[in-house]
Design a protein around this motif. Structure first.
Motif, PDB file in Angstrom:
ATOM      1  N   THR A   6      -2.019  -6.593  -1.444  1.00 15.05           N
ATOM      2  CA  THR A   6      -2.885  -7.003  -0.343  1.00 15.05           C
ATOM      3  C   THR A   6      -3.792  -5.837   0.023  1.00 15.05           C
ATOM      4  O   THR A   6      -3.414  -4.675  -0.128  1.00 15.05           O
TER       5      THR A   6
ATOM      6  N   SER B  59      -4.716 -10.305  -6.074  1.00 18.97           N
ATOM      7  CA  SER B  59      -4.158 -10.900  -4.855  1.00 18.97           C
ATOM      8  C   SER B  59      -2.673 -11.245  -4.965  1.00 18.97           C
ATOM      9  O   SER B  59      -1.966 -11.238  -3.966  1.00 18.97           O
ATOM     10  N   GLU B  60      -2.167 -11.554  -6.180  1.00 19.53           N
ATOM     11  CA  GLU B  60      -0.751 -11.905  -6.323  1.00 19.53           C
ATOM     12  C   GLU B  60       0.153 -10.684  -6.167  1.00 19.53           C
ATOM     13  O   GLU B  60       1.250 -10.787  -5.642  1.00 19.53           O
TER      14      GLU B  60
ATOM     15  N   ALA C  91     -14.827  -7.686  -4.359  1.00 21.87           N
ATOM     16  CA  ALA C  91     -14.206  -8.939  -3.915  1.00 21.87           C
ATOM     17  C   ALA C  91     -13.532  -9.640  -5.098  1.00 21.87           C
ATOM     18  O   ALA C  91     -12.430 -10.180  -4.973  1.00 21.87           O
ATOM     19  N   LYS C  92     -14.191  -9.594  -6.252  1.00 21.88           N
ATOM     20  CA  LYS C  92     -13.623 -10.182  -7.463  1.00 21.88           C
ATOM     21  C   LYS C  92     -12.350  -9.427  -7.873  1.00 21.88           C
ATOM     22  O   LYS C  92     -11.355 -10.037  -8.274  1.00 21.88           O
TER      23      LYS C  92
ATOM     24  N   GLU D  31     -10.386  -7.739  -5.802  1.00 16.06           N
ATOM     25  CA  GLU D  31      -9.370  -8.081  -4.798  1.00 16.06           C
ATOM     26  C   GLU D  31      -8.722  -9.427  -5.129  1.00 16.06           C
ATOM     27  O   GLU D  31      -7.501  -9.580  -5.048  1.00 16.06           O
ATOM     28  N   GLU D  32      -9.542 -10.390  -5.531  1.00 21.48           N
ATOM     29  CA  GLU D  32      -9.039 -11.719  -5.871  1.00 21.48           C
ATOM     30  C   GLU D  32      -8.130 -11.662  -7.108  1.00 21.48           C
ATOM     31  O   GLU D  32      -7.096 -12.314  -7.158  1.00 21.48           O
TER      32      GLU D  32
ATOM     33  N   GLU E 262     -19.537  -7.607  -4.287  1.00 19.23           N
ATOM     34  CA  GLU E 262     -19.098  -8.776  -5.055  1.00 19.23           C
ATOM     35  C   GLU E 262     -18.054  -8.382  -6.101  1.00 19.23           C
ATOM     36  O   GLU E 262     -17.049  -9.078  -6.272  1.00 19.23           O
TER      37      GLU E 262
END
Length: 154
Positions: free
Chosen positions: A132, A128-129, A121-122, A124-125, A118
């Protein structure tokens, strides 16, 4: 045999080719030894080496090296620490470097790897701008890691 201006002089013996080169004050350089007969050219060898080195130096100057920077997290990371790590990652990505994000598990945290997923994933988010994900989060022993590469600027 090729002349100093690029014209073909024809097939001749090596002694005659050497003589012609030295008469012009230049060197006889074998360009292709595998060909039959071997291809030689009359040229200034010092100037040739200088220009070749100059071209190679220009090519090295233009190529960009990509480093792999590493950021380490834990599953109990607090929000401000997390934001600081994200800022570091964004700075690395803006410099054109790849970022490896490593989640360390200590002791009993190994039984709660979903918390680590988690957090990654946070992360990565949050990135994200600017980047990748090249390699999705993978558990390797007590470490879970993923690789983020920068987005190409248009």
């Amino acid at each position: 045999m090729i002349g100093p201006t690029g014209e073909t002089l024809g097939i001749m013996s090596s002694a005659k080719a050497l003589e012609q080169a030295y008469d012009r004050g230049l060197d006889l350089v074998m360009m292709s030894a595998q060909a039959t007969p071997p291809v030689c050219k009359i040229m200034d060898y010092g100037k040739y080496c200088f220009e070749r080195d100059k071209r190679e130096k220009e090519a090295r100057k233009k190529q960009q090296t990509v480093e792999l920077k590493e950021i380490q997290l834990s599953c109990r990371i607090d929000t401000h620490d997390f934001e600081t790590k994200v800022r570091h990652a964004l700075r690395f990505l803006s410099d054109g470097n790849k970022v490896r994000v490593v989640m360390k598990f200590k002791g009993r945290e190994m039984s709660h790897t979903e918390i680590g997923r988690e957090v990654l994933a946070k992360f990565e988010e949050a990135c994200s701008e600017s980047g990748t994900v090249d390699k999705k989060p993978v558990l390797d022993g007590r470490f879970m890691s993923m690789v983020i590469s920068p987005v190409k600027a248009k």
